[in-house]
Design an enzyme around this catalytic site. Structure first.
Site, PDB file in Angstrom:
ATOM      1  N   ASP A   1     -17.606  16.621 -15.570  1.00  0.00           N
ATOM      2  CA  ASP A   1     -17.040  15.829 -16.660  1.00  0.00           C
ATOM      3  C   ASP A   1     -16.921  16.503 -18.026  1.00  0.00           C
ATOM      4  O   ASP A   1     -15.929  16.327 -18.710  1.00  0.00           O
ATOM      5  CB  ASP A   1     -17.866  14.542 -16.834  1.00  0.00           C
TER       6      ASP A   1
ATOM      7  N   GLU B   1     -30.973  15.421 -10.526  1.00  0.00           N
ATOM      8  CA  GLU B   1     -29.505  15.525 -10.541  1.00  0.00           C
ATOM      9  C   GLU B   1     -29.092  16.970 -10.866  1.00  0.00           C
ATOM     10  O   GLU B   1     -28.196  17.517 -10.249  1.00  0.00           O
ATOM     11  CB  GLU B   1     -28.973  14.545 -11.595  1.00  0.00           C
TER      12      GLU B   1
HETATM   13  C1  2M8 Z   1     -20.968  12.163 -12.877  1.00  0.00           C
HETATM   14  O1  2M8 Z   1     -19.822  11.480 -13.362  1.00  0.00           O
HETATM   15  C2  2M8 Z   1     -19.849  10.094 -13.716  1.00  0.00           C
HETATM   16  C3  2M8 Z   1     -18.410   9.651 -13.879  1.00  0.00           C
HETATM   17  O2  2M8 Z   1     -17.735   9.800 -12.651  1.00  0.00           O
HETATM   18  C4  2M8 Z   1     -20.646   9.848 -14.972  1.00  0.00           C
HETATM   19  O3  2M8 Z   1     -21.031  10.787 -15.673  1.00  0.00           O
HETATM   20  O4  2M8 Z   1     -20.919   8.672 -15.263  1.00  0.00           O
HETATM   21  C5  2M8 Z   1     -20.485  13.529 -12.369  1.00  0.00           C
HETATM   22  O5  2M8 Z   1     -21.566  14.426 -12.190  1.00  0.00           O
HETATM   23  C6  2M8 Z   1     -19.701  13.365 -11.071  1.00  0.00           C
HETATM   24  O6  2M8 Z   1     -19.433  14.622 -10.489  1.00  0.00           O
HETATM   25  C7  2M8 Z   1     -20.426  12.492 -10.055  1.00  0.00           C
HETATM   26  O7  2M8 Z   1     -19.577  12.222  -8.986  1.00  0.00           O
HETATM   27  C8  2M8 Z   1     -20.914  11.165 -10.667  1.00  0.00           C
HETATM   28  C9  2M8 Z   1     -21.823  10.384  -9.730  1.00  0.00           C
HETATM   29  O8  2M8 Z   1     -22.860  11.191  -9.259  1.00  0.00           O
HETATM   30  O9  2M8 Z   1     -21.649  11.427 -11.884  1.00  0.00           O
END
Ligand code: 2M8
Length: 422
Positions: free
Chosen positions: A166, A390
């Site tokens: 992101d 994470e």
């Molecule tokens: C993260 O992205 C989400 C939005 O999609 C967020 O920051 O709220 C990223 O690391 C993405 O790659 C990942 O799919 C998601 C859920 O783990 O989190």
């Protein structure tokens, strides 16, 4: 508790009956590319659950073929932003019967489906898994080709969230012209579960929300009105890898199709993103044609393709002072020498488990068996030691972001099965 027992416990805890949430607090819905990574872990425990994980996502496919970034659990709509109330997907043309986001995520699904099938071909055939998955996956790739690909032959993302990485430095310049959503207060439920220094900033969030609202208000029509359109190397490399997997799935089903040729065309198009001075692939702003001159882990992901012509240079970059394979913790998400480097903030430096898993694949594919094994063993060790974080500080291995994160457990479990202790 062993790594295997701890990983299983976490996946079982995050399972919601048809899919696995990335993390119970921070990410309480189903995410697209997470589910593909998570299915790759589940396949060692229950082929059936692994199949259901992907099938649950397919059941939220739009009529134009897109697989949504997020499938929302309506009972958790106050716990994540932006949620179902923001997207109002039922009002958008071609949306599925369940609430979803209108954006997409990287296309790693066909690759995951093939790996899931191979884990237990009998159960897969008994359930007709590939017969049902194949048309959904073909429709998904057709969406990318027809709606997201320009004359370059590369698929573009219309939002940083679509890249899965992101706040990568790749988006700094394309985002600089994007206005900030005019909100008094940016809703940040994420900060209840992770430190503000580990997450994107409020300024970035205002831009994310502006872009998402504009895309939604244009009916998610992919009509060229998007204020952000960027070609990302990892998205396109995963698309090519998945197209090859679709070829193998078609073979299993006795279908004749030209997936290998399509994969080759994407791989050829990737050469437009090669940056000789940096020794890696970079993103390209599809609106201005400008290359985004940063070394990030995304630019190394084309190494998952066996025929990539730049393998020697990419391996040199992976081992060199920007990423320091073998010295850094796993593989940093961005160049540790760059002025944009940050040890904690999300995709601007910390090491992630999914990209390390991709680099294990890459090293294996290019004959670096010893480094592949060593990185795989490091993934397992750090996953367990960090409480399935994470992401990690790329020098100290301190846990960052949320804990009990599903793809960390799933991919560590996968490597544990593929690289047993010598
Ligand atoms: C993260 O992205 C989400 C939005 O999609 C967020 O920051 O709220 C990223 O690391 C993405 O790659 C990942 O799919 C998601 C859920 O783990 O989190």
């Amino acid at each position: 508790m062993t790594l295997e027992a701890a990983a299983i416990r976490l996946l079982v805890r995050n399972w919601r009956g048809r899919y696995t949430v990335p993390a119970g607090g921070l990410y309480p819905h189903q995410w697209s590319w997470d589910s593909a990574f998570i299915a790759i872990g589940w396949r060692h425990l229950s082929a059936r659950r692994a199949q259901q994980e992907l099938e649950s996502l397919f059941s939220a496919q739009w009529s134009d073929g897109r697989l949504p970034q997020i499938v929302f659990d309506p009972s958790r709509d106050d716990d994540y932003s932006p949620g179902a109330a923001f997207w109002r997907s039922a009002e958008l043309p071609g949306s599925p019967p369940v609430p979803t986001a209108g954006l997409v995520q990287p296309p790693n699904h066909a690759w995951a489906a093939l790996l899931v099938h191979r884990a237990d071909p009998r159960e897969s055939r008994r359930r007709g898994f590939l017969e049902r998955a194949y048309p959904a996956l073909v429709a998904w790739h057709t969406y990318l080709r027809d709606r997201r690909t320009d004359a370059s032959g590369l698929a573009h993302v219309v939002h940083p969230w679509e890249s899965g990485m992101d706040n990568s430095p790749f988006w700094d310049e394309p985002l600089s012209a994007v206005p900030e959503a005019g909100l008094d207060r940016v809703p940040r439920p994420d900060l209840e579960h992770a430190a503000a220094t580990d997450r994107p900033s409020d300024t970035e969030y205002r831009k994310y929300l502006h872009l998402a609202a504009a895309y939604r208000d244009a009916g998610v029509a992919d009509d060229g009105s998007e204020q952000f359109r960027v070609h990302d190397p990892a998205v396109n490399a995963l698309w090519a890898r998945s197209e090859l997997a679709l070829g193998e799935i078609a073979g299993e089903l006795g279908e004749r199709a030209d997936h290998d040729e399509r994969a080759q065309r994407i791989a050829d198009a990737l050469e437009r993103l090669w940056h000789p001075g940096l020794g890696c692939y970079v993103a390209r702003d599809a609106r201005t044609g400008r290359l985004q001159e940063h070394r990030t882990v995304s630019g190394l992901v084309p190494l998952i393709l066996s025929g990539v012509p730049r393998a020697p240079e990419l391996l040199e970059t992976l081992r060199g002072p920007s990423f320091r394979l073998g010295t850094s913790v796993l593989v940093p998400s961005a160049d540790v020498q760059a002025p944009t480097f940050d040890t904690s903030r999300y995709w601007r430096g910390p090491s992630w488990f999914n990209t390390a898993w991709l680099m294990v694949e890459a090293l294996e594919r290019h004959g670096a068996e010893h480094e592949a094994r060593s990185l795989a063993r490091d993934v397992i060790t750090h996953a367990e030691a960090s409480g399935f974080a994470e992401y990690l500080h790329p020098f100290t291995a301190a846990a960052r972001g949320t804990r009990a994160f599903s793809w960390t457990a799933a991919l560590a479990l996968d490597l544990h099965h593929r690289f047993p202790k010598a």
